[in-house]
Design a protein around this motif. Structure first.
Motif, PDB file in Angstrom:
ATOM      1  N   TRP A 296     122.625  -7.491  22.079  1.00 53.76           N
ATOM      2  CA  TRP A 296     122.942  -7.590  23.516  1.00 53.76           C
ATOM      3  C   TRP A 296     123.523  -6.267  23.977  1.00 53.76           C
ATOM      4  O   TRP A 296     124.326  -5.647  23.287  1.00 53.76           O
ATOM      5  CB  TRP A 296     123.910  -8.759  23.744  1.00 53.76           C
ATOM      6  CG  TRP A 296     124.251  -9.017  25.188  1.00 53.76           C
ATOM      7  CD1 TRP A 296     123.446  -8.882  26.265  1.00 53.76           C
ATOM      8  CD2 TRP A 296     125.510  -9.462  25.695  1.00 53.76           C
ATOM      9  NE1 TRP A 296     124.070  -9.217  27.410  1.00 53.76           N
ATOM     10  CE2 TRP A 296     125.383  -9.589  27.103  1.00 53.76           C
ATOM     11  CE3 TRP A 296     126.734  -9.792  25.109  1.00 53.76           C
ATOM     12  CZ2 TRP A 296     126.417 -10.007  27.917  1.00 53.76           C
ATOM     13  CZ3 TRP A 296     127.753 -10.229  25.931  1.00 53.76           C
ATOM     14  CH2 TRP A 296     127.608 -10.326  27.319  1.00 53.76           C
ATOM     15  N   LYS A 297     123.174  -5.851  25.199  1.00 50.96           N
ATOM     16  CA  LYS A 297     123.625  -4.572  25.742  1.00 50.96           C
ATOM     17  C   LYS A 297     125.126  -4.515  25.885  1.00 50.96           C
ATOM     18  O   LYS A 297     125.749  -3.472  25.639  1.00 50.96           O
ATOM     19  CB  LYS A 297     122.927  -4.333  27.087  1.00 50.96           C
ATOM     20  CG  LYS A 297     123.327  -3.034  27.766  1.00 50.96           C
ATOM     21  CD  LYS A 297     122.589  -2.871  29.088  1.00 50.96           C
ATOM     22  CE  LYS A 297     122.990  -1.572  29.766  1.00 50.96           C
ATOM     23  NZ  LYS A 297     122.270  -1.371  31.063  1.00 50.96           N
ATOM     24  N   TYR A 298     125.733  -5.626  26.287  1.00 48.59           N
ATOM     25  CA  TYR A 298     127.198  -5.647  26.518  1.00 48.59           C
ATOM     26  C   TYR A 298     127.950  -6.355  25.374  1.00 48.59           C
ATOM     27  O   TYR A 298     129.072  -6.803  25.552  1.00 48.59           O
ATOM     28  CB  TYR A 298     127.493  -6.364  27.836  1.00 48.59           C
ATOM     29  CG  TYR A 298     126.849  -5.717  29.028  1.00 48.59           C
ATOM     30  CD1 TYR A 298     127.362  -4.547  29.563  1.00 48.59           C
ATOM     31  CD2 TYR A 298     125.689  -6.264  29.606  1.00 48.59           C
ATOM     32  CE1 TYR A 298     126.758  -3.943  30.656  1.00 48.59           C
ATOM     33  CE2 TYR A 298     125.081  -5.668  30.689  1.00 48.59           C
ATOM     34  CZ  TYR A 298     125.624  -4.500  31.210  1.00 48.59           C
ATOM     35  OH  TYR A 298     125.019  -3.900  32.292  1.00 48.59           O
ATOM     36  N   GLY A 299     127.322  -6.444  24.235  1.00 51.34           N
ATOM     37  CA  GLY A 299     127.969  -7.134  23.111  1.00 51.34           C
ATOM     38  C   GLY A 299     129.251  -6.441  22.627  1.00 51.34           C
ATOM     39  O   GLY A 299     130.269  -7.083  22.412  1.00 51.34           O
ATOM     40  N   TYR A 300     129.180  -5.142  22.454  1.00 49.96           N
ATOM     41  CA  TYR A 300     130.358  -4.403  21.946  1.00 49.96           C
ATOM     42  C   TYR A 300     131.549  -4.498  22.903  1.00 49.96           C
ATOM     43  O   TYR A 300     132.656  -4.876  22.494  1.00 49.96           O
ATOM     44  CB  TYR A 300     129.985  -2.949  21.683  1.00 49.96           C
ATOM     45  CG  TYR A 300     131.176  -2.089  21.267  1.00 49.96           C
ATOM     46  CD1 TYR A 300     131.715  -2.198  19.993  1.00 49.96           C
ATOM     47  CD2 TYR A 300     131.758  -1.198  22.173  1.00 49.96           C
ATOM     48  CE1 TYR A 300     132.803  -1.426  19.620  1.00 49.96           C
ATOM     49  CE2 TYR A 300     132.839  -0.432  21.807  1.00 49.96           C
ATOM     50  CZ  TYR A 300     133.365  -0.534  20.526  1.00 49.96           C
ATOM     51  OH  TYR A 300     134.438   0.212  20.172  1.00 49.96           O
ATOM     52  N   PRO A 301     131.382  -4.156  24.233  1.00 43.91           N
ATOM     53  CA  PRO A 301     132.536  -4.290  25.124  1.00 43.91           C
ATOM     54  C   PRO A 301     133.050  -5.716  25.212  1.00 43.91           C
ATOM     55  O   PRO A 301     134.256  -5.941  25.345  1.00 43.91           O
ATOM     56  CB  PRO A 301     132.026  -3.801  26.474  1.00 43.91           C
ATOM     57  CG  PRO A 301     130.645  -3.369  26.291  1.00 43.91           C
ATOM     58  CD  PRO A 301     130.231  -3.583  24.886  1.00 43.91           C
ATOM     59  N   ALA A 302     132.119  -6.695  25.157  1.00 46.00           N
ATOM     60  CA  ALA A 302     132.571  -8.088  25.231  1.00 46.00           C
ATOM     61  C   ALA A 302     133.442  -8.446  24.041  1.00 46.00           C
ATOM     62  O   ALA A 302     134.503  -9.079  24.181  1.00 46.00           O
ATOM     63  CB  ALA A 302     131.354  -9.024  25.307  1.00 46.00           C
ATOM     64  N   MET A 303     133.030  -8.050  22.817  1.00 46.37           N
ATOM     65  CA  MET A 303     133.826  -8.337  21.629  1.00 46.37           C
ATOM     66  C   MET A 303     135.182  -7.618  21.662  1.00 46.37           C
ATOM     67  O   MET A 303     136.205  -8.170  21.254  1.00 46.37           O
ATOM     68  CB  MET A 303     133.044  -7.926  20.368  1.00 46.37           C
ATOM     69  CG  MET A 303     131.887  -8.868  20.026  1.00 46.37           C
ATOM     70  SD  MET A 303     132.399 -10.565  19.703  1.00 46.37           S
ATOM     71  CE  MET A 303     131.983 -11.341  21.298  1.00 46.37           C
ATOM     72  N   MET A 304     135.213  -6.378  22.153  1.00 43.61           N
ATOM     73  CA  MET A 304     136.476  -5.636  22.273  1.00 43.61           C
ATOM     74  C   MET A 304     137.405  -6.317  23.252  1.00 43.61           C
ATOM     75  O   MET A 304     138.624  -6.438  23.016  1.00 43.61           O
ATOM     76  CB  MET A 304     136.199  -4.197  22.710  1.00 43.61           C
ATOM     77  CG  MET A 304     135.492  -3.354  21.643  1.00 43.61           C
ATOM     78  SD  MET A 304     136.468  -3.189  20.123  1.00 43.61           S
ATOM     79  CE  MET A 304     137.871  -2.294  20.731  1.00 43.61           C
ATOM     80  N   LEU A 305     136.848  -6.805  24.378  1.00 51.11           N
ATOM     81  CA  LEU A 305     137.672  -7.490  25.371  1.00 51.11           C
ATOM     82  C   LEU A 305     138.237  -8.785  24.818  1.00 51.11           C
ATOM     83  O   LEU A 305     139.418  -9.092  25.003  1.00 51.11           O
ATOM     84  CB  LEU A 305     136.828  -7.759  26.624  1.00 51.11           C
ATOM     85  CG  LEU A 305     137.543  -8.492  27.773  1.00 51.11           C
ATOM     86  CD1 LEU A 305     138.713  -7.650  28.268  1.00 51.11           C
ATOM     87  CD2 LEU A 305     136.562  -8.779  28.912  1.00 51.11           C
ATOM     88  N   VAL A 306     137.399  -9.523  24.108  1.00 48.48           N
ATOM     89  CA  VAL A 306     137.868 -10.776  23.504  1.00 48.48           C
ATOM     90  C   VAL A 306     138.955 -10.508  22.462  1.00 48.48           C
ATOM     91  O   VAL A 306     139.985 -11.196  22.388  1.00 48.48           O
ATOM     92  CB  VAL A 306     136.681 -11.531  22.871  1.00 48.48           C
ATOM     93  CG1 VAL A 306     137.175 -12.717  22.030  1.00 48.48           C
ATOM     94  CG2 VAL A 306     135.722 -12.016  23.941  1.00 48.48           C
ATOM     95  N   THR A 307     138.757  -9.462  21.667  1.00 45.30           N
ATOM     96  CA  THR A 307     139.740  -9.111  20.622  1.00 45.30           C
ATOM     97  C   THR A 307     141.089  -8.734  21.231  1.00 45.30           C
ATOM     98  O   THR A 307     142.140  -9.222  20.807  1.00 45.30           O
ATOM     99  CB  THR A 307     139.215  -7.947  19.766  1.00 45.30           C
ATOM    100  OG1 THR A 307     137.971  -8.326  19.171  1.00 45.30           O
ATOM    101  CG2 THR A 307     140.216  -7.580  18.677  1.00 45.30           C
ATOM    102  N   VAL A 308     141.059  -7.859  22.238  1.00 41.53           N
ATOM    103  CA  VAL A 308     142.304  -7.423  22.876  1.00 41.53           C
ATOM    104  C   VAL A 308     142.996  -8.595  23.560  1.00 41.53           C
ATOM    105  O   VAL A 308     144.225  -8.743  23.504  1.00 41.53           O
ATOM    106  CB  VAL A 308     142.013  -6.286  23.879  1.00 41.53           C
ATOM    107  CG1 VAL A 308     143.254  -5.974  24.713  1.00 41.53           C
ATOM    108  CG2 VAL A 308     141.537  -5.048  23.157  1.00 41.53           C
TER     109      VAL A 308
END
Length: 375
Positions: free
Chosen positions: A347-359
């Protein structure tokens, strides 16, 4: 021939004087090789003449009355042998007096009282540390007889010079005989105990303030304020010094009780009344020293409890941060697996989404720990 006899008669007395066991003290008042500090004869409350050799003093007392007071400092067996023989001192008491390191006590040998006092001196120090010497002890031993008192002192403290001068100014008291000197020594020793007890109390108060203020100074149990108060070594060292103080005070209670209550032929009845005052002061000091021991036990327990609390605080912080870091570790572990078909892997926004969820999750956990006082 008559001239030769006269010459022999003149030489023989000189030889007898040279062979005297008191030869080292006969060149009074101070001989560098003599353990005798002072020797005086007292009659009707006044000192007779000045410094005398022990042999002269003893002869004067036997001929004209009064009593002799001989003071010695750390004598050897050879230096004490002549005096012990002259006064008929018991060999066991003489051995104790020469070798020192005795427990405070009162013993009677025929017509002689043998008393051992532990002197205590407070050692000044800028700051109490785990190696500070707080009290320094010495010994004063007294042989008291009908017409003599022999004092043997060990250690650098507890000098009797000032006491001798004070007594010589009190003729009425000194006229009571050797028991008056024994009382004066006991009184000076116990007064020293009271002074040392006051100084030790100040040290204990300082340690107590440090221990109990470390957790209320706004820096927490593990902060800068806890470093000084958390030094259990200082408390333990002070406890050891109090124990040494206690060994000097407590064993003296029974001897003082005997001197103040039991009639003794060698103790003047008027002087015995003064011994009661000394015994009372000693009892008060003993109670104070016992309270020192109990108080230091409480302070040590409080210090150990504070150390345990500080360790718990550290463990709670470590646990909280470990829980926070577990979230990104878990997510990184999941997405680090080598699977082709994983959700949001391409997914194109997979990395930012996972970082947001983690933070977001980490901030939520941090807020929860902060609210509960773990951070």
């Amino acid at each position: 021939m008559s001239m030769i006899r006269d010459l022999r008669a003149a030489v023989r007395p000189a030889r007898r004087r040279d062979d005297s066991p008191y030869r080292t003290a006969s060149a009074a008042p101070a001989c560098a090789n003599s353990a005798i500090v002072d020797c005086g004869v007292y009659r009707d409350g006044q000192r007779v003449r000045g410094h005398l050799a022990p042999g002269e003093a003893i002869a004067g007392v036997r001929d004209e009355g009064g009593f002799v007071w001989i003071g010695l400092h750390e004598p050897t067996e050879a230096e004490f042998a002549g005096i012990a023989q002259e006064f008929g001192l018991h060999p066991l008491a003489v051995e104790d007096a020469v070798h020192a390191h005795q427990r405070p006590k009162l013993e009677r040998y025929d017509d002689t009282l043998f008393t051992v006092f532990k002197t205590v001196h407070y050692v000044e120090h800028a700051e109490l540390t785990s190696t500070s010497e707080v009290v320094e002890t010495g010994e004063v031993m007294c042989f008291t007889g009908p017409n003599f008192i022999v004092t043997v002192r060990h250690g650098g403290q507890g000098s009797l010079r000032a006491l001798r001068h004070r007594l010589q100014e009190d003729q009425e008291r000194l006229a009571k005989g050797p028991s008056a000197v024994l009382h004066a020594i006991a009184d000076q020793v116990v007064d020293g105990y009271m002074a040392v007890a006051g100084a030790v109390q100040d040290d204990i108060d300082e340690v107590e303030i440090d221990v109990f203020s470390s957790g209320t100074n706004g820096k927490g149990a593990g902060g800068k304020g806890a470093a000084k108060g958390g030094d259990a070594g200082r408390i333990y060292q002070l406890k050891r010094e109090v124990l040494e103080f206690k060994r000097a005070v407590s064993p003296l209670l029974r001897p003082m009780q005997l001197l103040s209550e039991r009639p003794m032929r060698l103790v003047d009845s008027d002087i015995q009344k003064y011994f009661r005052d000394v015994a009372d002061h000693l009892a008060r000091v003993n109670e104070q020293v016992l309270s020192f021991d109990d108080l230091l036990n409480s302070i040590l327990q409080a210090n150990l409890a504070q150390a345990a609390v500080a360790q718990n605080e550290d463990m709670r912080k470590i646990t909280a941060w470990a829980a926070i870091f577990a979230v990104p570790t878990m997510i990184a572990g999941i997405y680090g697996m080598n699977f082709t078909y994983m959700p949001e892997l391409h997914w194109k926004y997979g990395y930012p989404a996972m970082m947001l969820v983690t933070v977001t999750i980490c901030l939520g956990i941090h807020r929860g720990f902060k609210r509960n006082g773990w951070l």
